[in-house]
Design a protein around this motif. Structure first.
Motif, short mmCIF file in Angstrom:
data_model
loop_
_atom_site.label_atom_id
_atom_site.label_comp_id
_atom_site.label_asym_id
_atom_site.label_seq_id
_atom_site.Cartn_x
_atom_site.Cartn_y
_atom_site.Cartn_z
N TRP A 297 90.28 21.71 -1.12
CA TRP A 297 91.31 22.58 -0.58
C TRP A 297 92.71 22.02 -0.79
N LYS A 298 92.87 20.73 -0.65
CA LYS A 298 94.20 20.13 -0.84
C LYS A 298 94.70 20.39 -2.25
N ILE A 299 93.81 20.20 -3.22
CA ILE A 299 94.19 20.43 -4.62
C ILE A 299 94.49 21.91 -4.84
N ALA A 300 93.64 22.78 -4.31
CA ALA A 300 93.82 24.22 -4.49
C ALA A 300 95.15 24.69 -3.93
N LEU A 301 95.48 24.25 -2.72
CA LEU A 301 96.74 24.68 -2.10
C LEU A 301 97.94 24.09 -2.83
N ASP A 302 97.82 22.89 -3.37
CA ASP A 302 98.90 22.32 -4.17
C ASP A 302 99.11 23.13 -5.45
N LEU A 303 98.02 23.57 -6.07
CA LEU A 303 98.14 24.40 -7.27
C LEU A 303 98.84 25.72 -6.96
N LEU A 304 98.49 26.33 -5.82
CA LEU A 304 99.15 27.57 -5.42
C LEU A 304 100.63 27.34 -5.11
N LYS A 305 100.91 26.29 -4.39
CA LYS A 305 102.29 25.98 -4.00
C LYS A 305 103.17 25.77 -5.22
N ASN A 306 102.61 25.18 -6.26
CA ASN A 306 103.37 24.85 -7.47
C ASN A 306 103.26 25.91 -8.56
N ASN A 307 102.79 27.11 -8.17
CA ASN A 307 102.73 28.26 -9.08
C ASN A 307 101.92 28.00 -10.35
N LYS A 308 100.86 27.22 -10.22
CA LYS A 308 99.99 26.95 -11.36
C LYS A 308 98.92 28.03 -11.53
N ILE A 309 98.73 28.83 -10.48
CA ILE A 309 97.68 29.86 -10.49
C ILE A 309 98.32 31.22 -10.22
N HIS A 310 98.05 32.17 -11.10
CA HIS A 310 98.65 33.51 -10.98
C HIS A 310 97.71 34.42 -10.18
N VAL A 311 97.59 34.15 -8.89
CA VAL A 311 96.57 34.85 -8.11
C VAL A 311 96.92 36.32 -7.86
N GLU A 312 98.18 36.60 -7.58
CA GLU A 312 98.52 37.98 -7.18
C GLU A 312 98.35 38.96 -8.35
N LYS A 313 98.42 38.46 -9.58
CA LYS A 313 98.17 39.34 -10.74
C LYS A 313 96.72 39.77 -10.80
N MET A 314 95.85 39.02 -10.14
CA MET A 314 94.43 39.34 -10.15
C MET A 314 94.04 40.39 -9.13
N ILE A 315 94.89 40.63 -8.13
CA ILE A 315 94.57 41.57 -7.07
C ILE A 315 94.90 42.98 -7.55
N THR A 316 93.87 43.79 -7.79
CA THR A 316 94.08 45.13 -8.35
C THR A 316 93.79 46.25 -7.36
N LYS A 317 93.24 45.92 -6.20
CA LYS A 317 92.97 46.96 -5.21
C LYS A 317 92.94 46.35 -3.82
N ILE A 318 93.60 47.02 -2.88
CA ILE A 318 93.58 46.62 -1.46
C ILE A 318 93.20 47.84 -0.64
N VAL A 319 92.20 47.68 0.23
CA VAL A 319 91.77 48.79 1.09
C VAL A 319 91.88 48.34 2.54
N PRO A 320 92.16 49.29 3.45
CA PRO A 320 92.16 48.93 4.87
C PRO A 320 90.75 48.64 5.35
N LEU A 321 90.66 47.94 6.48
CA LEU A 321 89.36 47.55 7.02
C LEU A 321 88.42 48.75 7.17
N GLU A 322 88.97 49.87 7.61
CA GLU A 322 88.15 51.07 7.83
C GLU A 322 87.54 51.60 6.52
N LYS A 323 88.15 51.23 5.38
CA LYS A 323 87.68 51.70 4.07
C LYS A 323 86.94 50.59 3.32
N TRP A 324 86.35 49.65 4.06
CA TRP A 324 85.67 48.51 3.45
C TRP A 324 84.64 48.94 2.42
N ARG A 325 83.92 50.04 2.71
CA ARG A 325 82.86 50.48 1.80
C ARG A 325 83.44 50.89 0.44
N THR A 326 84.60 51.52 0.47
CA THR A 326 85.28 51.86 -0.79
C THR A 326 85.56 50.60 -1.59
#
Length: 346
Positions: A297-326
């Motif tokens: 976890w320490k390494i992972a959070l350091d990678l995120l902090k230093n912008n080594k991982i483009h995580v938000e580009k990977m998020i293509t869909k967000i649903v509310p809790l009530e739409k979890w099945r979708t």
């Protein structure tokens, strides 16, 4: 509070339920959940292919949120902190693995979203030792991917060592494969990421975030491409993130003699046909890799902090809790890269 619960074994058997809000006592921290990523293991559990969960249980273990209550023994986390959390909730603390902080291997370990209620809910409880306060550079969306990122760190930097001169082949351009490819690139290595034709958008994303070579194995000759980029020797390291038996057996002969193959993806079945001759004749090290541990976890959070991982580009869909099945259906259809469930707005 609202929560998504798996009630009993078998396909589906899940629903949105009302359950009491958890309480923060002793060393526990109550977190108002922001986002939870839908993991491949959640899908295996939905399909009834994963026997690990203790049912009934609220699923969800890749999450971020804000602390709203702490127990009397909590010292380093306070109300208002933006946090994420390791999945470890309970361990025996006395076995050889616990002494080495290999909590992922403790036989008595209980994890969030598997043996203890997880984060597909409005609130979740975690132990203080598992909670990480986020630096300002990491968004709540990005933090919800810190758990799978930690798994990739464990695979690439703890179960083996990636060097900048390595040529690395990765099967499966799903969220884990894309994250692992970026972890490997952060070490300066050369990465070949391969998938099938329907993975085209994921492969294109991989190329756009710096992966050296992407290959559609149904349209291109993967063996030729790997040998071309490795002077005919094969990849120094191969990571299977697909959990697909054909990928496993395609990859084993593409490992350099005396090379390393790390199994990251989970298979649907416990026993599968495997090209063991390739392991024996090429003197390959075939390594199992389970989840993550505190050092990951320490390494992972350091990678995120230093912008080594483009995580938000990977998020293509967000649903509310009530739409979890979708959200679950979208993952199973394979048309999204990373799907998240949003429990609360901040």
């Amino acid at each position: 509070m609202k929560a998504v619960m798996k009630h009993e074994v078998g396909y589906d058997n899940m629903s949105l339920v009302d359950i009491p809000e958890p309480k923060a006592i002793d060393d526990l921290v109550k977190i108002k959940v922001a986002y939870t990523g839908i993991c491949g293991s959640d899908i295996h559990t939905f399909k009834g292919e994963y026997s690990n969960p203790t049912l009934p249980v609220v699923l969800g273990h890749e999450f971020s949120g804000v602390v709203v209550e702490v127990g009397k023994d909590v010292k380093n986390v306070k109300v208002g902190d933006r946090v994420t959390s390791q999945t470890t909730f309970e361990i025996c603390g006395v076995c050889d693995y616990c002494k080495e902080k290999d909590y992922n291997l403790c036989s008595y370990r209980k994890g969030l979203g598997t043996q203890v209620n997880g984060s597909f809910a409005e609130y979740v409880i975690s132990r203080e030792k598992s909670v990480h306060v986020l630096p300002k550079e990491i968004s709540l969306k990005a933090a919800a991917l810190s758990e799978p990122l930690a798994c990739c760190v464990h695979a690439a930097l703890e179960k083996t060592t990636v060097r900048k001169e390595d040529k690395v082949l990765i099967f499966g351009p799903g969220p884990i494969g894309l994250l692992l490819a970026q972890v490997v690139k952060s070490q300066g290595a050369f990465v070949i990421l391969t998938g099938i034709t329907k993975d085209k958008p994921r492969l294109q994303l991989g190329k756009s975030i710096g992966i050296d070579v992407v290959v559609d194995s149904q349209q291109e000759n993967l063996e030729e491409i790997v040998l071309k980029h490795t002077n005919g020797y094969g990849a120094d390291k191969v990571f299977d993130c697909s959990g697909a038996v054909p990928a496993l057996n395609q990859g084993l002969p593409l490992v350099r003699k005396k090379g390393t193959f790390v199994q990251v993806g989970l298979f649907a079945e416990k026993i599968n046909p495997q090209n063991q001759d390739a392991i024996i004749q090429r003197e390959i090290s075939y390594i199992g890799c389970r989840s993550q541990k505190p050092s990951s976890w320490k390494i992972a959070l350091d990678l995120l902090k230093n912008n080594k991982i483009h995580v938000e580009k990977m998020i293509t869909k967000i649903v509310p809790l009530e739409k979890w099945r979708t959200g679950f259906e979208s993952v199973m259809q394979g048309n999204e890269i990373k799907v998240m469930v949003q429990s609360n707005e901040f």
